[in-house]
Design a protein around this motif. Sequence first.
Motif, PDB file in Angstrom:
ATOM      1  N   GLU A 122     -62.733  88.885  68.482  1.00 15.05           N
ATOM      2  CA  GLU A 122     -63.970  89.536  68.929  1.00 15.05           C
ATOM      3  C   GLU A 122     -65.125  89.305  67.965  1.00 15.05           C
ATOM      4  N   THR A 123     -64.835  89.294  66.682  1.00 16.99           N
ATOM      5  CA  THR A 123     -65.889  89.188  65.665  1.00 16.99           C
ATOM      6  C   THR A 123     -66.113  87.756  65.183  1.00 16.99           C
ATOM      7  N   GLY A 124     -65.271  86.829  65.628  1.00 17.29           N
ATOM      8  CA  GLY A 124     -65.384  85.454  65.146  1.00 17.29           C
ATOM      9  C   GLY A 124     -64.833  85.261  63.748  1.00 17.29           C
ATOM     10  N   THR A 125     -64.020  86.202  63.277  1.00 16.40           N
ATOM     11  CA  THR A 125     -63.410  86.087  61.947  1.00 16.40           C
ATOM     12  C   THR A 125     -62.362  84.988  61.971  1.00 16.40           C
ATOM     13  N   THR A 126     -62.504  84.002  61.078  1.00 19.19           N
ATOM     14  CA  THR A 126     -61.575  82.862  61.069  1.00 19.19           C
ATOM     15  C   THR A 126     -60.751  82.782  59.790  1.00 19.19           C
ATOM     16  N   ALA A 127     -60.966  83.704  58.857  1.00 15.20           N
ATOM     17  CA  ALA A 127     -60.203  83.681  57.603  1.00 15.20           C
ATOM     18  C   ALA A 127     -60.077  85.107  57.082  1.00 15.20           C
ATOM     19  N   LEU A 128     -58.958  85.364  56.386  1.00 20.87           N
ATOM     20  CA  LEU A 128     -58.691  86.694  55.847  1.00 20.87           C
ATOM     21  C   LEU A 128     -58.206  86.602  54.407  1.00 20.87           C
ATOM     22  N   LEU A 129     -58.732  87.494  53.568  1.00 19.20           N
ATOM     23  CA  LEU A 129     -58.183  87.752  52.239  1.00 19.20           C
ATOM     24  C   LEU A 129     -57.255  88.949  52.383  1.00 19.20           C
ATOM     25  N   VAL A 130     -55.999  88.820  51.954  1.00 16.00           N
ATOM     26  CA  VAL A 130     -54.993  89.843  52.211  1.00 16.00           C
ATOM     27  C   VAL A 130     -54.347  90.292  50.904  1.00 16.00           C
ATOM     28  N   HIS A 131     -54.443  91.591  50.637  1.00 11.67           N
ATOM     29  CA  HIS A 131     -53.747  92.200  49.501  1.00 11.67           C
ATOM     30  C   HIS A 131     -52.724  93.182  50.062  1.00 11.67           C
ATOM     31  N   ALA A 132     -51.417  92.987  49.792  1.00  7.98           N
ATOM     32  CA  ALA A 132     -50.861  92.105  48.779  1.00  7.98           C
ATOM     33  C   ALA A 132     -50.053  90.986  49.451  1.00  7.98           C
ATOM     34  N   ASP A 133     -49.316  90.209  48.634  1.00  9.21           N
ATOM     35  CA  ASP A 133     -48.582  89.048  49.121  1.00  9.21           C
ATOM     36  C   ASP A 133     -47.650  89.345  50.286  1.00  9.21           C
ATOM     37  N   THR A 134     -46.886  90.422  50.181  1.00 10.66           N
ATOM     38  CA  THR A 134     -45.893  90.702  51.207  1.00 10.66           C
ATOM     39  C   THR A 134     -46.551  90.890  52.566  1.00 10.66           C
ATOM     40  N   GLN A 135     -47.716  91.531  52.595  1.00 12.78           N
ATOM     41  CA  GLN A 135     -48.442  91.701  53.840  1.00 12.78           C
ATOM     42  C   GLN A 135     -48.984  90.369  54.331  1.00 12.78           C
ATOM     43  N   ALA A 136     -49.424  89.522  53.409  1.00 14.90           N
ATOM     44  CA  ALA A 136     -49.927  88.198  53.798  1.00 14.90           C
ATOM     45  C   ALA A 136     -48.818  87.355  54.419  1.00 14.90           C
ATOM     46  N   VAL A 137     -47.629  87.385  53.822  1.00  7.65           N
ATOM     47  CA  VAL A 137     -46.498  86.624  54.366  1.00  7.65           C
ATOM     48  C   VAL A 137     -46.150  87.123  55.763  1.00  7.65           C
ATOM     49  N   ALA A 138     -46.096  88.446  55.935  1.00  6.03           N
ATOM     50  CA  ALA A 138     -45.771  89.014  57.247  1.00  6.03           C
ATOM     51  C   ALA A 138     -46.826  88.639  58.287  1.00  6.03           C
ATOM     52  N   LEU A 139     -48.099  88.649  57.911  1.00 10.01           N
ATOM     53  CA  LEU A 139     -49.165  88.301  58.840  1.00 10.01           C
ATOM     54  C   LEU A 139     -49.059  86.847  59.269  1.00 10.01           C
ATOM     55  N   VAL A 140     -48.837  85.951  58.320  1.00  9.85           N
ATOM     56  CA  VAL A 140     -48.722  84.528  58.653  1.00  9.85           C
ATOM     57  C   VAL A 140     -47.545  84.298  59.600  1.00  9.85           C
ATOM     58  N   GLN A 141     -46.408  84.918  59.322  1.00 10.70           N
ATOM     59  CA  GLN A 141     -45.258  84.764  60.207  1.00 10.70           C
ATOM     60  C   GLN A 141     -45.578  85.282  61.614  1.00 10.70           C
ATOM     61  N   HIS A 142     -46.283  86.413  61.678  1.00 10.63           N
ATOM     62  CA  HIS A 142     -46.648  86.979  62.977  1.00 10.63           C
ATOM     63  C   HIS A 142     -47.580  86.029  63.732  1.00 10.63           C
ATOM     64  N   CYS A 143     -48.542  85.449  63.061  1.00 12.10           N
ATOM     65  CA  CYS A 143     -49.459  84.507  63.718  1.00 12.10           C
ATOM     66  C   CYS A 143     -48.696  83.326  64.300  1.00 12.10           C
ATOM     67  N   LEU A 144     -47.785  82.774  63.523  1.00 12.31           N
ATOM     68  CA  LEU A 144     -47.022  81.627  64.004  1.00 12.31           C
ATOM     69  C   LEU A 144     -46.142  82.013  65.192  1.00 12.31           C
ATOM     70  N   ASP A 145     -45.583  83.215  65.161  1.00 12.55           N
ATOM     71  CA  ASP A 145     -44.798  83.705  66.299  1.00 12.55           C
ATOM     72  C   ASP A 145     -45.651  83.815  67.561  1.00 12.55           C
ATOM     73  N   ARG A 146     -46.936  84.090  67.397  1.00 10.49           N
ATOM     74  CA  ARG A 146     -47.853  84.221  68.516  1.00 10.49           C
ATOM     75  C   ARG A 146     -48.507  82.892  68.900  1.00 10.49           C
ATOM     76  N   GLY A 147     -48.109  81.812  68.234  1.00 11.11           N
ATOM     77  CA  GLY A 147     -48.671  80.509  68.552  1.00 11.11           C
ATOM     78  C   GLY A 147     -50.034  80.259  67.962  1.00 11.11           C
ATOM     79  N   ILE A 148     -50.395  81.020  66.940  1.00  8.33           N
ATOM     80  CA  ILE A 148     -51.690  80.869  66.274  1.00  8.33           C
ATOM     81  C   ILE A 148     -51.479  80.053  65.005  1.00  8.33           C
TER      82      ILE A 148
END
Length: 389
Positions: A269-295
């Motif tokens: 909705e906002t056109g956000t194309t990049a994220l800074l994520v604190h901390a690592d464990t949340q970043a890893v989980a987010l990346v895995q979720h994106c790939l699961d969704r085909g992103i």
Amino acid sequence: MSINDAQGGRSMFSLQRRERLMDELRAHGSITVRTVAAELGVSELTIRRDVNVLAEQGLVSRVHGGAVLPSSLERTASDQLKGTRPLIGMVVPSLDYYWPQVISGARAEAEAQGSRLVVRGSSYDAEDNRRQVQALLKMDGLGGIVIAPETGGEPGHDLLRWLNSLPLPVVLAERRSPTMIPAHRLEWVATDHAFGAGMAVRHLWQEGHRVIGCLTDPASPTSRHVLRGWRQAVAALGIPADAVHDDTVGRFGNPRSDQFDNIIARCRETGTTALLVHADTQAVALVQHCLDRGISVPGELSVVAYDDEVAYLAEPAISAVRPPKHYVGRLAVQLLTGRIAEGRRRPVHRVELNPDLIVRESSLGAPQPLQSAASDQTPVPAPAEVNLP
């Protein structure tokens, strides 16, 4: 500070009196029992007892009518006979994730200086921090304390005031005292997390991203500095104020996958194309979720993590801001031993260290438009599972 500056001598605790004695010895090389007792307003017997305790710890040499600092030869012989070394206490809020590297640096520096480091694990709770420090204060020969205390709210503020009042040196690691707390004696060494967040935002900007968001963990003392650095950087670069910012993942009992889906929808909705994520464990989980969704990561969404504890384990490997954790521990011990050696003549040191940005695959390349919401509902095969320590 001279002994003459002591106030309320009769009510001083024994540790405070001994700290005054050591300050006078460092300044002048010797003391006399009669003079010190008169200036502090206590009996000569009390001062003799203090001198005896300091002598048993190897900090002074008794002479007729007073005490002097021991010579280096005397210290060496005493240490060989007693099998003891100067003692440094350390209290950290966790013995895993982030803090082992800080402890390792502190231990290495203590060993290099011929000191002994005693570490006590605590929690992110001010009262527990205080209990661990009190346990260290009961140890014979304690020279000073390195601590990463809770600093928020009134319990944290009370803890900082108490640490500032202790009669031996205290150095904060990865913590600072708020400006409203007059902790004039506390020293610290901390990473400039705001600077690190700014580095991450500028890196993503250089890769072509024009709307860069931030996910933080409100339970972490680091988050407020990361958020401040992100806000300063996006303002300086003219990034839209409605870029995604979220600190609620995992907080309200909703499945994390639903919360990540919500974040992805807001990015679209906002056109956000990049994220800074604190901390690592949340970043890893987010990346895995994106790939699961085909992103695709990078591509449709680029990610930079903050801490660099496990970011390299993800697939793709995640770029990360890396605080100098080992050096934080080393420098904290250096500050402490410098204070022990020089006493109150030494100016208070407060040091900030810059982190590094480790660029990996997750943040490289120009952004691509996020695919439509409908396609998010068709999962693709998940990548190999990452086993986190």
